[in-house]
Design an enzyme around this catalytic site. Structure first.
Site, PDB file in Angstrom:
ATOM      1  N   LYS A   1     -42.181   2.561 -24.963  1.00  0.00           N
ATOM      2  CA  LYS A   1     -43.319   2.777 -24.069  1.00  0.00           C
ATOM      3  C   LYS A   1     -43.548   1.523 -23.218  1.00  0.00           C
ATOM      4  O   LYS A   1     -44.023   0.508 -23.709  1.00  0.00           O
ATOM      5  CB  LYS A   1     -44.604   3.065 -24.842  1.00  0.00           C
TER       6      LYS A   1
ATOM      7  N   CYS B   1     -46.717 -15.260 -20.667  1.00  0.00           N
ATOM      8  CA  CYS B   1     -47.350 -15.557 -21.956  1.00  0.00           C
ATOM      9  C   CYS B   1     -47.217 -17.040 -22.305  1.00  0.00           C
ATOM     10  O   CYS B   1     -48.099 -17.619 -22.918  1.00  0.00           O
ATOM     11  CB  CYS B   1     -46.775 -14.673 -23.046  1.00  0.00           C
TER      12      CYS B   1
ATOM     13  N   GLU C   1     -56.907 -17.247 -22.803  1.00  0.00           N
ATOM     14  CA  GLU C   1     -55.738 -16.951 -21.972  1.00  0.00           C
ATOM     15  C   GLU C   1     -56.203 -16.254 -20.694  1.00  0.00           C
ATOM     16  O   GLU C   1     -56.764 -15.162 -20.753  1.00  0.00           O
ATOM     17  CB  GLU C   1     -54.748 -16.049 -22.725  1.00  0.00           C
TER      18      GLU C   1
ATOM     19  N   GLU D   1     -45.446 -10.360 -30.251  1.00  0.00           N
ATOM     20  CA  GLU D   1     -45.352 -11.518 -29.347  1.00  0.00           C
ATOM     21  C   GLU D   1     -46.597 -11.452 -28.473  1.00  0.00           C
ATOM     22  O   GLU D   1     -46.747 -10.539 -27.676  1.00  0.00           O
ATOM     23  CB  GLU D   1     -44.060 -11.433 -28.531  1.00  0.00           C
TER      24      GLU D   1
HETATM   25  O1  TXE Z   1     -52.418  -5.837 -22.249  1.00  0.00           O
HETATM   26  P1  TXE Z   1     -52.303  -4.974 -23.533  1.00  0.00           P
HETATM   27  P2  TXE Z   1     -53.025  -5.407 -20.849  1.00  0.00           P
HETATM   28  C1  TXE Z   1     -53.038 -10.223 -21.976  1.00  0.00           C
HETATM   29  C2  TXE Z   1     -53.526 -10.778 -20.685  1.00  0.00           C
HETATM   30  C3  TXE Z   1     -54.059  -9.588 -19.996  1.00  0.00           C
HETATM   31  C4  TXE Z   1     -54.613  -8.793 -21.140  1.00  0.00           C
HETATM   32  C5  TXE Z   1     -54.738  -7.328 -20.889  1.00  0.00           C
HETATM   33  O2  TXE Z   1     -54.524 -11.718 -20.943  1.00  0.00           O
HETATM   34  O3  TXE Z   1     -55.062  -9.924 -19.092  1.00  0.00           O
HETATM   35  O4  TXE Z   1     -53.712  -9.018 -22.183  1.00  0.00           O
HETATM   36  O5  TXE Z   1     -53.522  -6.800 -20.357  1.00  0.00           O
HETATM   37  C6  TXE Z   1     -50.186  -1.155 -24.875  1.00  0.00           C
HETATM   38  N1  TXE Z   1     -52.209   1.072 -29.006  1.00  0.00           N
HETATM   39  N2  TXE Z   1     -51.622  -9.998 -21.949  1.00  0.00           N
HETATM   40  O6  TXE Z   1     -54.187  -4.478 -20.968  1.00  0.00           O
HETATM   41  O7  TXE Z   1     -53.476  -4.059 -23.608  1.00  0.00           O
HETATM   42  C7  TXE Z   1     -50.271  -1.104 -23.367  1.00  0.00           C
HETATM   43  O8  TXE Z   1     -50.219   0.218 -22.895  1.00  0.00           O
HETATM   44  C8  TXE Z   1     -50.923   0.885 -28.673  1.00  0.00           C
HETATM   45  C9  TXE Z   1     -50.838 -11.071 -22.442  1.00  0.00           C
HETATM   46  O9  TXE Z   1     -51.939  -4.910 -20.031  1.00  0.00           O
HETATM   47  O10 TXE Z   1     -52.055  -5.862 -24.659  1.00  0.00           O
HETATM   48  C10 TXE Z   1     -49.078  -1.950 -22.983  1.00  0.00           C
HETATM   49  O11 TXE Z   1     -47.898  -1.168 -23.076  1.00  0.00           O
HETATM   50  N3  TXE Z   1     -50.538   0.271 -27.548  1.00  0.00           N
HETATM   51  C11 TXE Z   1     -49.480 -10.674 -22.752  1.00  0.00           C
HETATM   52  C12 TXE Z   1     -49.072  -3.031 -24.077  1.00  0.00           C
HETATM   53  O12 TXE Z   1     -49.821  -2.484 -25.157  1.00  0.00           O
HETATM   54  C13 TXE Z   1     -51.487  -0.206 -26.739  1.00  0.00           C
HETATM   55  C14 TXE Z   1     -48.828  -9.703 -21.868  1.00  0.00           C
HETATM   56  C15 TXE Z   1     -49.727  -4.341 -23.645  1.00  0.00           C
HETATM   57  O13 TXE Z   1     -51.022  -4.070 -23.207  1.00  0.00           O
HETATM   58  C16 TXE Z   1     -52.843  -0.068 -27.050  1.00  0.00           C
HETATM   59  C17 TXE Z   1     -49.740  -8.677 -21.408  1.00  0.00           C
HETATM   60  C18 TXE Z   1     -53.187   0.619 -28.227  1.00  0.00           C
HETATM   61  N4  TXE Z   1     -54.456   0.822 -28.589  1.00  0.00           N
HETATM   62  C19 TXE Z   1     -51.077  -8.882 -21.439  1.00  0.00           C
HETATM   63  N5  TXE Z   1     -53.569  -0.626 -26.051  1.00  0.00           N
HETATM   64  C20 TXE Z   1     -48.589 -11.825 -23.087  1.00  0.00           C
HETATM   65  N6  TXE Z   1     -49.165 -12.934 -23.506  1.00  0.00           N
HETATM   66  O14 TXE Z   1     -47.380 -11.712 -23.014  1.00  0.00           O
HETATM   67  C21 TXE Z   1     -52.694  -1.108 -25.153  1.00  0.00           C
HETATM   68  N7  TXE Z   1     -51.433  -0.845 -25.558  1.00  0.00           N
END
Ligand code: TXE
Length: 488
Positions: free
Chosen positions: A181, A290, A390, A256
């Site tokens: 996904k 990240c 972050e 991660e």
């Molecule tokens: O991340 P999410 P988002 C941080 C960064 C950003 C914040 C939100 O600060 O502003 O997170 O970003 C899936 N069950 N990072 O909303 O929610 C989602 O669909 C299962 C840091 O994009 O963590 C996506 O595929 N899956 C980070 C993945 O999780 C779920 C990189 C990441 O989304 C879910 C990205 C659930 N309940 C964001 N909710 C890094 N440090 O690398 C969401 N997802």
């Protein structure tokens, strides 16, 4: 679709076929540079995820995938890598219109790295295996290193295809079937990867793509009892939730997560190199990294000279159209991210930090798009919110330190531990600081270096499990110990 590059619209890739979602639901993916809809994407519901898991399970247990030798799996991964490079322009274009990553980075860095990963793990497919163990008594004891089964990969939007491949390539190399996904913000290149898998003849069900959001599709994955492991990259709060839900069916999990990485300039550093490293450490990929070096620690007696050079160099970071090959800094990935970053910039100002570069929205072309200025705050303390949380955007917090003890204490005073950079000409200090820092990756006189062969992952709340290199293979396999009585 706004280009000649067509993907099956509103479909999922399950069991080697492009199918309409049983949920009947779709969502739009948006170009962050223009705010225009690119295309409709299927939103996989619980039944769709169940169908993908069923096909993956079949591929793993009895399908053509399960019958391939390790060598042949490796050959297929090589074919995937070849096909990715044959389609490098299309992949790069899709990544850039989906998340605003400058085309120069998508084309020259991300997509070639994706191909490298498939080549690298193709080589491992028949080289990570069991052992014979000299046990007590007249017994033969050996181990089998076996795949886990069905691996669910849930990935973010900042390096969409690259971070997905960090998981998919080792998982497939070890013989698992994958249900993937991508983030709802960046599904295009994962769908393109599915097309490539189809084209090279990857057996059906070995790789499935279920597009959708976290609330529906992601949740269905982490709760499905037929998934053996979730490999996740994303925000720390989501990671905590994923782990809690996965615990209910005792899935294996690797996470991660976020970071607030220190990039450290000691007084004896080559300041010009350190300036370059500080700028690329925070502005590369618009700071949506990240491991971004978002806390810049500068030793106090070189602080003023360093900041002056830093701001001069920072001014050269021009915000532009990500499809222009000359652009190095595009729009943020989505509106929420734009608002989040702007809100942190306001917080920094309220906290008393001093803006020395940027500090607001940027305007490019028509004025549309989620552009923000590369921003540097000086006079930040490690206790301020902008130094603790972050931001995931192009916002750098410069913090002073006195000596090494002061530095180590401040640099480690964070819930995160993903990466760190150290700039110094003193080899003893470099290794001393590298040893003392609590982080999974340390860069000395460089920043943001990655290689398929070198492990990456977090300490503390930056997650656990290692990706890349041979270390990743461990988390996509399990060990079986076999005993044979040799007594005549
Ligand atoms: O991340 P999410 P988002 C941080 C960064 C950003 C914040 C939100 O600060 O502003 O997170 O970003 C899936 N069950 N990072 O909303 O929610 C989602 O669909 C299962 C840091 O994009 O963590 C996506 O595929 N899956 C980070 C993945 O999780 C779920 C990189 C990441 O989304 C879910 C990205 C659930 N309940 C964001 N909710 C890094 N440090 O690398 C969401 N997802």
């Amino acid at each position: 679709m706004e280009s000649k590059y067509a993907l099956p619209e509103g479909k999922l890739f399950i069991g080697g076929k492009w199918v309409e979602p049983l949920s009947g639901a779709t969502f739009n993916t948006i170009n962050p540079a223009t705010e225009e809809v690119i295309t409709a994407i299927a939103l996989a519901g619980e039944q769709d995820v169940a169908s993908a898991v069923e096909h993956a399970r079949k591929a793993f247990e009895e399908g053509a995938w399960s019958k391939l030798s390790a060598t042949d799996r490796g050959k297929l991964l090589t074919k995937i890598a070849d096909a990715i490079m044959a389609n490098v322009d299309e992949f790069a274009y899709l990544e850039t219109i989906d998340i605003g990553k400058p085309i120069s980075e998508s084309r020259n860095i991300d997509v070639p790295f994706v191909a490298e990963l498939f080549y690298y793990y193709a080589g491992w497919a028949n080289k990570y295996h069991g052992e014979t163990i000299p046990v007590r008594g007249n017994y033969l004891n050996y181990t089998l290193r076996e795949p886990l089964g069905v691996v669910g990969t849930i990935t973010p939007w900042n390096f969409p295809l690259l971070l997905a491949t960090w998981k998919i390539a080792p998982a497939l190399a070890m013989g698992n079937a994958v249900v993937h996904k991508p983030s709802e913000q960046s599904p295009l290149t994962s769908l393109k990867l599915a097309q490539i898998c189809e084209e090279v003849g990857l057996p059906e069900g070995a790789f499935n793509v279920v597009t959708g959001n976290g609330r529906v599709t992601g949740n269905a994955m982490i709760r499905h009892p037929g998934i053996d492991k979730i490999a996740f990259t994303g925000g720390t709060s989501t990671g905590i939730y994923v782990m809690q839900e996965a615990a209910k069916t005792l899935k294996k999990v690797t996470l991660e997560l976020g970071g607030k990485s220190p990039n450290i300039v000691l007084e004896d550093a080559d300041l010009d190199s350190a300036v370059k490293g500080a700028i690329s450490g925070i502005f590369y990929n618009k700071g949506e990294v990240c491991a971004a070096g978002s806390r810049l620690f500068v030793q106090e007696n070189v602080h003023d000279a360093f900041l002056e050079k830093l701001v001069q160099r920072g001014k050269k970071t021009v915000v532009g159209d990500p499809l222009d090959p000359k652009t190095r800094f595009g729009p943020l990935c989505n509106r929420d991210q734009l608002e989040k970053v702007l809100s942190y910039i306001s917080t920094g100002k309220e906290e008393g930090a001093k803006v020395v570069l940027g500090g607001g929205r940027a305007s490019v072309g028509s004025g549309k798009g989620y552009f923000v200025e590369p921003t540097i705050f000086d006079d930040v303390t490690n206790q301020m919110k902008i130094a603790r949380e972050e931001i995931f955007g192009p916002v750098l917090s410069a913090i002073r330190f006195k000596d090494l003890d002061d530095l180590i204490a401040q640099a480690n005073d964070t819930i995160y531990g993903l990466a760190a950079g150290v700039w110094t000409r003193d080899v003893k200090k470099a290794h001393y600081v590298a040893k003392k820092l609590k982080a999974g990756t340390i860069w000395i006189n460089t920043y943001n270096m990655y290689d398929p062969a070198s492990p990456f992952g977090g300490y503390k709340q930056s997650g656990f499990g290692r990706e890349l290199g041979m270390h990743a293979l461990e988390s996509y396999t399990q060990v079986k110990s076999v005993w044979v009585d040799m007594n005549l």
